[in-house]
Motif scaffolding. Structure first.
Motif, PDB file in Angstrom:
ATOM      1  N   GLU A  13       0.717  -1.188  -0.073  1.00  0.00           N
ATOM      2  CA  GLU A  13       0.025  -0.142  -0.061  1.00  0.00           C
ATOM      3  C   GLU A  13       0.804   1.217  -0.017  1.00  0.00           C
ATOM      4  OE1 GLU A  13      -2.576   1.365   3.611  1.00  0.00           O
ATOM      5  OE2 GLU A  13      -3.879   0.289   2.220  1.00  0.00           O
ATOM      6  N   GLN A  14       2.021   1.132   1.029  1.00  0.00           N
ATOM      7  CA  GLN A  14       2.777   2.302   0.776  1.00  0.00           C
ATOM      8  C   GLN A  14       3.774   2.615  -0.394  1.00  0.00           C
ATOM      9  OE1 GLN A  14       3.392   4.574   3.308  1.00  0.00           O
ATOM     10  NE2 GLN A  14       4.417   5.742   1.602  1.00  0.00           N
ATOM     11  N   GLN A  15       3.842   1.656  -1.242  1.00  0.00           N
ATOM     12  CA  GLN A  15       4.430   1.943  -2.671  1.00  0.00           C
ATOM     13  C   GLN A  15       3.339   2.578  -3.724  1.00  0.00           C
ATOM     14  OE1 GLN A  15       5.739  -2.510  -2.739  1.00  0.00           O
ATOM     15  NE2 GLN A  15       7.821  -1.578  -3.630  1.00  0.00           N
ATOM     16  N   VAL A  16       2.146   2.077  -3.391  1.00  0.00           N
ATOM     17  CA  VAL A  16       1.046   2.508  -4.251  1.00  0.00           C
ATOM     18  C   VAL A  16       0.874   4.197  -4.067  1.00  0.00           C
ATOM     19  CG1 VAL A  16      -1.542   2.624  -4.843  1.00  0.00           C
ATOM     20  CG2 VAL A  16      -0.075   0.482  -4.819  1.00  0.00           C
ATOM     21  N   HIS A  17       0.853   4.502  -2.527  1.00  0.00           N
ATOM     22  CA  HIS A  17       0.799   5.514  -2.243  1.00  0.00           C
ATOM     23  C   HIS A  17       2.118   6.658  -2.621  1.00  0.00           C
ATOM     24  CE1 HIS A  17      -2.721   5.858   0.476  1.00  0.00           C
ATOM     25  NE2 HIS A  17      -2.302   4.733   0.994  1.00  0.00           N
ATOM     26  N   ASP A  18       3.323   5.973  -2.621  1.00  0.00           N
ATOM     27  CA  ASP A  18       4.486   6.548  -3.147  1.00  0.00           C
ATOM     28  C   ASP A  18       4.261   7.212  -4.586  1.00  0.00           C
ATOM     29  OD1 ASP A  18       5.332   6.711  -0.495  1.00  0.00           O
ATOM     30  OD2 ASP A  18       6.678   4.798  -0.997  1.00  0.00           O
ATOM     31  N   HIS A  19       3.821   6.178  -5.153  1.00  0.00           N
ATOM     32  CA  HIS A  19       3.417   6.122  -6.949  1.00  0.00           C
ATOM     33  C   HIS A  19       2.437   7.683  -7.158  1.00  0.00           C
ATOM     34  CE1 HIS A  19       5.831   3.267  -8.305  1.00  0.00           C
ATOM     35  NE2 HIS A  19       5.434   2.401  -7.427  1.00  0.00           N
ATOM     36  N   VAL A  20       1.491   7.384  -6.359  1.00  0.00           N
ATOM     37  CA  VAL A  20       0.448   8.437  -6.468  1.00  0.00           C
ATOM     38  C   VAL A  20       1.288   9.911  -5.920  1.00  0.00           C
ATOM     39  CG1 VAL A  20      -1.964   9.472  -5.257  1.00  0.00           C
ATOM     40  CG2 VAL A  20      -1.520   7.063  -5.860  1.00  0.00           C
ATOM     41  N   ALA A  21       2.051   9.983  -5.023  1.00  0.00           N
ATOM     42  CA  ALA A  21       2.564  11.240  -4.576  1.00  0.00           C
ATOM     43  C   ALA A  21       3.490  11.634  -5.783  1.00  0.00           C
ATOM     44  CB  ALA A  21       3.487  11.028  -3.378  1.00  0.00           C
ATOM     45  N   ALA A  22       4.071  10.874  -6.511  1.00  0.00           N
ATOM     46  CA  ALA A  22       4.968  10.964  -7.723  1.00  0.00           C
ATOM     47  C   ALA A  22       4.112  11.299  -8.716  1.00  0.00           C
ATOM     48  CB  ALA A  22       5.962   9.776  -7.962  1.00  0.00           C
ATOM     49  N   GLY A  23       2.849  11.419  -8.850  1.00  0.00           N
ATOM     50  CA  GLY A  23       2.137  11.722 -10.053  1.00  0.00           C
ATOM     51  C   GLY A  23       1.235  10.942 -10.585  1.00  0.00           C
ATOM     52  N   ALA A  24       1.230   9.657 -10.125  1.00  0.00           N
ATOM     53  CA  ALA A  24       0.294   8.506 -10.905  1.00  0.00           C
ATOM     54  C   ALA A  24      -0.976   8.614 -10.447  1.00  0.00           C
ATOM     55  CB  ALA A  24       0.786   7.292 -10.251  1.00  0.00           C
ATOM     56  N   GLY A  25      -2.100   8.980 -11.341  1.00  0.00           N
ATOM     57  CA  GLY A  25      -3.369   9.512 -10.894  1.00  0.00           C
ATOM     58  C   GLY A  25      -4.315   8.413 -11.491  1.00  0.00           C
ATOM     59  N   THR A  26      -4.079   7.377 -11.984  1.00  0.00           N
ATOM     60  CA  THR A  26      -4.905   6.437 -12.489  1.00  0.00           C
ATOM     61  C   THR A  26      -4.421   4.771 -12.233  1.00  0.00           C
ATOM     62  OG1 THR A  26      -3.825   5.996 -14.909  1.00  0.00           O
ATOM     63  CG2 THR A  26      -5.741   7.813 -14.444  1.00  0.00           C
ATOM     64  N   PRO A  27      -5.357   3.870 -12.300  1.00  0.00           N
ATOM     65  CA  PRO A  27      -4.866   2.358 -11.983  1.00  0.00           C
ATOM     66  C   PRO A  27      -3.778   2.145 -13.176  1.00  0.00           C
ATOM     67  CG  PRO A  27      -7.264   2.658 -11.677  1.00  0.00           C
ATOM     68  CD  PRO A  27      -6.789   3.971 -12.224  1.00  0.00           C
ATOM     69  N   ARG A  28      -3.905   2.726 -14.209  1.00  0.00           N
ATOM     70  CA  ARG A  28      -3.375   2.313 -15.488  1.00  0.00           C
ATOM     71  C   ARG A  28      -1.753   2.988 -15.175  1.00  0.00           C
ATOM     72  NH1 ARG A  28      -6.148   3.052 -20.742  1.00  0.00           N
ATOM     73  NH2 ARG A  28      -6.859   0.952 -20.288  1.00  0.00           N
ATOM     74  N   GLU A  29      -1.732   4.038 -14.620  1.00  0.00           N
ATOM     75  CA  GLU A  29      -0.519   4.883 -14.338  1.00  0.00           C
ATOM     76  C   GLU A  29       0.412   4.118 -13.165  1.00  0.00           C
ATOM     77  OE1 GLU A  29      -1.414   8.765 -13.649  1.00  0.00           O
ATOM     78  OE2 GLU A  29      -1.432   9.436 -15.887  1.00  0.00           O
ATOM     79  N   ILE A  30      -0.445   3.661 -12.145  1.00  0.00           N
ATOM     80  CA  ILE A  30       0.256   2.638 -11.365  1.00  0.00           C
ATOM     81  C   ILE A  30       0.754   1.510 -11.782  1.00  0.00           C
ATOM     82  CG2 ILE A  30      -0.235   1.375  -9.100  1.00  0.00           C
ATOM     83  CD1 ILE A  30      -0.373   4.454  -8.559  1.00  0.00           C
ATOM     84  N   ALA A  31      -0.050   0.824 -12.802  1.00  0.00           N
ATOM     85  CA  ALA A  31       0.340  -0.361 -13.348  1.00  0.00           C
ATOM     86  C   ALA A  31       1.558  -0.343 -14.134  1.00  0.00           C
ATOM     87  CB  ALA A  31      -0.701  -1.115 -14.156  1.00  0.00           C
ATOM     88  N   ALA A  32       1.761   0.936 -14.864  1.00  0.00           N
ATOM     89  CA  ALA A  32       2.918   1.297 -15.773  1.00  0.00           C
ATOM     90  C   ALA A  32       4.248   1.482 -14.696  1.00  0.00           C
ATOM     91  CB  ALA A  32       2.588   2.430 -16.314  1.00  0.00           C
ATOM     92  N   ARG A  33       4.076   1.684 -13.535  1.00  0.00           N
ATOM     93  CA  ARG A  33       5.070   2.108 -12.629  1.00  0.00           C
ATOM     94  C   ARG A  33       5.530   0.790 -11.936  1.00  0.00           C
ATOM     95  NH1 ARG A  33       5.298   7.946 -10.850  1.00  0.00           N
ATOM     96  NH2 ARG A  33       3.962   8.957 -12.583  1.00  0.00           N
ATOM     97  N   CYS A  34       4.778  -0.133 -11.471  1.00  0.00           N
ATOM     98  CA  CYS A  34       4.883  -1.203 -10.665  1.00  0.00           C
ATOM     99  C   CYS A  34       4.448  -2.449 -11.076  1.00  0.00           C
ATOM    100  CB  CYS A  34       4.800  -0.732  -9.303  1.00  0.00           C
ATOM    101  SG  CYS A  34       2.989  -0.647  -8.923  1.00  0.00           S
ATOM    102  N   LYS A  35       3.495  -2.508 -12.301  1.00  0.00           N
ATOM    103  CA  LYS A  35       2.976  -3.897 -12.703  1.00  0.00           C
ATOM    104  C   LYS A  35       1.608  -4.132 -11.917  1.00  0.00           C
ATOM    105  CE  LYS A  35       6.728  -6.036 -14.965  1.00  0.00           C
ATOM    106  NZ  LYS A  35       7.592  -7.407 -14.942  1.00  0.00           N
ATOM    107  N   ALA A  36       1.313  -3.328 -10.850  1.00  0.00           N
ATOM    108  CA  ALA A  36       0.262  -3.914  -9.840  1.00  0.00           C
ATOM    109  C   ALA A  36      -1.144  -3.698 -10.520  1.00  0.00           C
ATOM    110  CB  ALA A  36       0.145  -2.894  -8.778  1.00  0.00           C
TER     111      ALA A  36
END
Length: 105
Positions: A13-36
């Motif tokens: 969960e913390q990694q997802v929050h870190d990606h959001v803080a770095a600018g990811a705003g959609t599930p697709r952007e989260i997936a592009a950053r970490c494959k989740a």
């Protein structure tokens, strides 16, 4: 305590929050950053909740009701966009009753 969001790729969960803080705003952007959300898809709803796009219990603290429009009977444009951006969710075999099941009657 470490809370895993995506067990397929070990994403917390913390990694997802870190990606959001770095600018990811959609599930697709989260997936592009970490494959989740790209393997079995069971974590997509949790990711949407972290992003404030999930069910009411998954909304971010402090998010206004205006950020989550609700309409009766149909999806709003914002709701359609959130669904269009979500990865498919796989259901386990037997999750839905077959035509012959008495539960379907």
């Amino acid at each position: 305590m470490t809370v895993f969001v995506c067990s397929c790729f070990g994403i917390t969960e913390q990694q997802v929050h870190d990606h959001v803080a770095a600018g990811a705003g959609t599930p697709r952007e989260i997936a592009a950053r970490c494959k989740a959300g790209t393997d079995c898809g069971s974590c997509v709803r949790r990711i949407q909740g972290i992003l404030g796009r999930g069910a009411p219990c998954g909304r971010r603290a402090g998010a206004s009701a205006a950020a989550h429009p609700v309409s009766s009977g149909s999806l709003t444009t914002a709701g359609s966009a959130a669904l269009a951006d979500a990865a498919p969710v796989a259901l386990p075999v037997g999750a839905l009753p077959s035509r012959g099941d008495s539960a379907a009657a």
